[in-house]
Design an enzyme around this catalytic site. Structure first.
Site, short mmCIF file in Angstrom:
data_model
loop_
_atom_site.label_atom_id
_atom_site.label_comp_id
_atom_site.label_asym_id
_atom_site.label_seq_id
_atom_site.Cartn_x
_atom_site.Cartn_y
_atom_site.Cartn_z
N LEU A 93 71.88 -12.37 -29.90
CA LEU A 93 73.16 -11.73 -30.19
C LEU A 93 73.11 -11.13 -31.59
CD1 LEU A 93 75.52 -14.47 -28.76
CD2 LEU A 93 74.42 -12.56 -27.59
N ASN B 236 66.99 -20.98 -30.88
CA ASN B 236 66.78 -21.38 -32.29
C ASN B 236 68.08 -21.54 -33.07
OD1 ASN B 236 67.46 -18.68 -32.25
ND2 ASN B 236 66.15 -18.12 -33.96
N GLU B 237 69.20 -21.71 -32.36
CA GLU B 237 70.50 -21.70 -33.04
C GLU B 237 70.59 -22.67 -34.22
OE1 GLU B 237 70.12 -21.15 -29.89
OE2 GLU B 237 71.54 -19.62 -29.23
#
Ligand SMILES: CCCCCCCCCCCC/C=C/CC(=O)SCCNC(=O)CCNC(=O)[C@H](O)C(C)(C)COP(=O)(O)OP(=O)(O)OC[C@H]1O[C@@H](n2cnc3c(N)ncnc32)[C@H](O)[C@@H]1OP(=O)(O)O
Length: 206
Positions: free
Chosen positions: A15, A83-84
């Site tokens: 995003l 990988n947030e």
């Protein structure tokens, strides 16, 4: 249906982080609702789907790849993962559940908490992707071969099988769209989260 990228080395960079940085709540609300609806459409589509992952695929990119029925990735140089936590944010429940459906609870928990980005070989080993190919053309060919299986499968049987398998995650989001949105709007305004995003965005600049 095949999802792939026209770029040289990025399948999907996830995003747009700038949408989360100093967000306008109304805009963020539309952004997130559109994401929820797009994901619901992709995850429940009556078309068989393949992602041909011809480049890096972090976070939202990994989510979209995992939402397809089959994943073929070009190796060995690209990476994929949720990988947030590396950004100081949290993958929402439906991101997490989508990963659990692909690689199982234990591997997903380690993957999610560490925010690990897997190389193509590592992703193949944990089952995050189904096949690794050395170049984009052969990956596309493999993806097409997978779709050819469905020429002999009843579309009705295909769709109902997929619905049964994906129903718990889909139903959770349908029932909790507003709660999920409120979570994102609330935490994205937290000074700690904003500081983490600022630092992460800076780290991406060349
Ligand atoms: C305390 C409680 C906390 C609770 C928090 C709860 C929060 C609520 C939940 C919210 C969930 C939100 C979920 C988000 C999921 C996401 O998808 S987040 C996005 C994650 N994406 C990334 O981490 C990718 C970052 N990018 C890269 O790693 C690399 O760019 C690449 C490997 C994809 C490609 O590398 P390369 O070809 O070398 O490209 P660059 O030259 O680095 O990039 C070009 C250019 O683009 C900018 N950029 C890259 N990715 C993004 C992005 N996703 N969004 C915005 N901008 C991006 C990069 O900064 C470069 O900019 P400049 O050209 O230099 O200006």
């Amino acid at each position: 249906m095949i999802l792939t990228s026209g770029l040289q080395k990025v399948f999907c960079a996830g995003l747009d982080i700038t949408e989360f940085y100093n967000p306008n709540p109304d805009r963020l609300s539309k952004f997130w609702t559109t994401l929820q609806d797009t994901w619901l459409s992709l995850y429940t589509t009556s078309f068989p789907t393949v992602s041909v992952i011809n480049g890096h695929s972090p976070a939202g990119g990994c989510l979209f790849a995992m939402s397809c029925d089959y994943r073929v990735m070009v190796g060995p140089n690209y990476t994929i993962g949720l990988n947030e936590t590396k950004l100081g944010i949290v993958a929402p429940k439906w991101f997490q559940d989508t990963m659990v459906a692909v690689i199982g609870q234990r591997k997903a928990e380690v993957s999610l908490t560490t925010g690990k980005m897997y190389t193509t070989d590592e992703a193949l080993q944990i089952g995050l992707i189904d096949e690794s190919l050395p170049d984009a053309n052969s990956a596309l060919k493999k993806g097409t071969q997978f779709l050819n299986n469905f020429q002999k499968i009843s579309p009705w049987a295909y769709k109902m099988t997929k619905d049964i398998s994906r129903q718990p995650t889909v139903q959770w989001l349908i029932d909790n769209k507003q709660k999920d949105l409120d979570f994102v709007i609330k935490y994205m305004q937290s000074p700690t989260v904003q500081k983490n995003l600022e630092l992460y965005l800076q780290s991406l600049k060349k």
